[in-house]
Design an enzyme around this catalytic site. Structure first.
Site, PDB file in Angstrom:
ATOM      1  CG  HIS A 288     -73.333  21.325  -0.072  1.00 39.86           C
ATOM      2  ND1 HIS A 288     -72.430  20.350   0.276  1.00 39.86           N
ATOM      3  CD2 HIS A 288     -73.491  22.100   1.014  1.00 39.86           C
ATOM      4  CE1 HIS A 288     -72.049  20.546   1.523  1.00 39.86           C
ATOM      5  NE2 HIS A 288     -72.680  21.598   1.997  1.00 39.86           N
TER       6      HIS A 288
ATOM      7  CG  ASP B 154     -64.047  24.153   4.839  1.00 38.81           C
ATOM      8  OD1 ASP B 154     -64.556  25.116   5.433  1.00 38.81           O
ATOM      9  OD2 ASP B 154     -64.574  23.031   4.777  1.00 38.81           O
TER      10      ASP B 154
ATOM     11  NE  ARG C   8     -66.689  28.791  10.607  1.00 35.62           N
ATOM     12  CZ  ARG C   8     -67.429  28.243   9.635  1.00 35.62           C
ATOM     13  NH1 ARG C   8     -66.869  27.510   8.695  1.00 35.62           N
ATOM     14  NH2 ARG C   8     -68.715  28.451   9.600  1.00 35.62           N
TER      15      ARG C   8
ATOM     16  CB  SER D   6     -67.159  26.736   5.080  1.00 34.59           C
ATOM     17  OG  SER D   6     -67.247  25.360   5.360  1.00 34.59           O
TER      18      SER D   6
ATOM     19  CE  LYS E 249     -67.089  22.138   2.934  1.00 32.30           C
ATOM     20  NZ  LYS E 249     -67.354  21.969   4.357  1.00 32.30           N
TER      21      LYS E 249
HETATM   22  N1  URA Z   1     -71.358  23.256   6.405  1.00 35.43           N
HETATM   23  C1  URA Z   1     -70.090  23.511   6.016  1.00 35.43           C
HETATM   24  O1  URA Z   1     -69.525  22.771   5.218  1.00 35.43           O
HETATM   25  N2  URA Z   1     -69.463  24.597   6.497  1.00 35.43           N
HETATM   26  C2  URA Z   1     -70.047  25.437   7.374  1.00 35.43           C
HETATM   27  O2  URA Z   1     -69.440  26.385   7.763  1.00 35.43           O
HETATM   28  C3  URA Z   1     -71.367  25.167   7.788  1.00 35.43           C
HETATM   29  C4  URA Z   1     -72.001  24.062   7.279  1.00 35.43           C
END
Ligand code: URA
Ligand code: CA
Length: 434
Positions: A82, A161, A168, A183, A187
């Site tokens: 990621h 999220d 946010r 966050s 995932k």
């Molecule tokens: N990428 C994400 O998935 N979440 C965040 O908070 C920042 C970048």
């Protein structure tokens, strides 16, 4: 339990209990707790931060807000990768075939992009006919048979999220280490990975503007992963200029293909080797990262990596003729050169602005409803530390609307900082945390 008390507690810099964190995530996901109260709590978290325990609890509460993918039908150790988000970042398209060619299963759930360029799925749709729609059984059997599949992320993975991130985004509470770490990790954990390799970007084009901030985020994510039983490695890499030369969907796909054929940009290849070698070691296909690097390079020189890309694209219905001949990709109508108007050295290329210009040309989505133009974008001819003379082409704009192309040309020139004295080079890889 009342949300009001949780807000007061965090405002007063006290620690929230596991039950309190579960309460607010459940209430917010179900729509029982309103945006304005969650906004207030987020702002209090932003200023007063969260402890490691609170961050781990927040991550798990978000994982449990939706479905958790069961990938146990896939043989082998599943390693997910990621990126915290960069400009012109084509690493997944290069990495997936390389590591799959070494027998590492790549079961990737990706999203569509919002912002500068498309996400991995948008880019893959540059191959005519390519589809991410398939049953779970088909997804699993593709990974078992050819070691790589990319599916569309269902909205049911970590729905908390999704809601929180959107909130946010409009309340100035994105840039907090605990909030970003939870966050991203929620995932990854919900998508069923056994091990996780993170590409944490640092620099002007990234969330984390300094190496110290990036290191803090990387450590936090590695801690969460380890705490939850997922071996996690973070590579901290430079985003003070776009990665590679291409920014835009099919332009980046062409760049990925060239890299797999052994003639891609050096920085893109180097980052792929750094990330990929850690994936291969975590998947137990090599003992050391040095050994893994050699194996990955061999997938390029032997042609196994490009063959794997073809196998993968074909299995998902995509046209593979354009892999042999990249001229077959759809082309933008106009190619506009951008010239330097002075002599000197490129000391900086404002990455974030380059991303925005690509988006304005149509390569990215300004809103969720925007339709992406796969053929437009930017190809940089000069990068940081390069010497340029007045009149040299520093970049090309690929546009389908000439007016937009001319605006992009003017703006792109302003992204280049060209000075008389060459600045010290910034390393591509800052650090590796494990
Ligand atoms: N990428 C994400 O998935 N979440 C965040 O908070 C920042 C970048
Ligand atoms: Ca690129």
């Amino acid at each position: 339990m009342r949300m009001y008390d949780l807000i007061l507690k965090k405002r007063n810099n006290e620690e929230l209990s596991t039950e309190e964190i579960q309460f607010f995530i459940k209430g917010y996901t179900e729509g029982v707790i309103p945006d304005y109260q969650v906004s207030a709590l987020l702002m209090a978290i932003y200023f007063n931060k969260m402890t490691k325990r609170e961050t781990a609890d927040l991550t798990m509460a978000m994982v449990n807000s939706g479905e958790i993918l069961d990938l146990s039908g896939i043989e082998g150790i599943k390693v997910d990768k990621h990126s915290t988000g960069g400009v012109g970042d084509t690493t997944t398209l290069v990495l997936a075939p390389m590591v799959a060619a070494l027998g590492v299963p790549v079961a990737k759930m990706s999203g569509r992009g919002l912002g500068h360029t498309g996400g991995t799925i948008d880019k893959l749709e540059s191959f005519k006919g390519f589809s991410v729609e398939m049953t779970n059984e088909k997804f699993m059997s593709n990974v078992n048979n050819i070691k790589v599949a990319v599916g569309a992320q269902t909205s049911n993975l970590a729905p908390a999220d999704k809601k929180l991130y959107a909130l946010r985004d409009v309340t100035g509470t994105v840039e907090n280490v605990s909030l970003i770490a939870s966050s991203i990790m929620s995932k990854k954990i919900a998508s069923g990975a056994d091990c996780i390799v993170l590409d944490v970007k640092v620099g002007e084009g990234a969330f984390m503007k300094t190496p110290a901030m990036a290191e803090e985020l990387a450590k936090e994510m590695v801690d969460i992963g380890t705490h939850l039983g997922r071996k996690t490695v973070a590579v901290i890499s430079d985003m003070d200029q776009p990665l590679g030369f291409a920014v835009g969907n099919n332009l980046e796909v062409i760049e990925a293909i060239n890299t797999l054929k052994g003639h891609g940009p050096k920085d893109l290849l180097e980052l792929c080797l750094a990330l990929g070698s850690n994936m291969v070691v975590l998947a137990k296909k090599a003992d050391t990262v040095e050994q893994a690097r050699e194996m990955l390079m061999e997938t390029i020189t032997s042609g196994k990596a490009i063959a794997k890309l073809k196998e993968f694209v074909k299995a998902q219905g995509g046209d593979i003729e354009c892999i042999d001949d990249t001229n077959k990709f759809e082309k933008a109508k106009s190619l506009i050169p951008v010239y330097s108007d002075k002599n000197g050295f490129v000391n900086k290329i404002h990455a974030e602005k380059v991303g925005l210009i690509a988006m304005e040309l149509g390569a990215g989505r300004a809103t969720k409803e925007s339709v992406i133009d796969l053929s437009v974008g930017i190809v940089l001819e000069k990068k940081r530390s390069d010497e340029v003379r007045e009149g040299d082409v520093i970049a090309y704009i690929y546009a389908n609307d000439e007016k937009l192309g001319e605006i992009a040309k003017k703006k792109l020139k302003e992204c280049y900082v060209i000075e008389n004295v060459k600045k010290e080079e910034i390393p591509l890889i800052h650090n590796i945390i494990n």
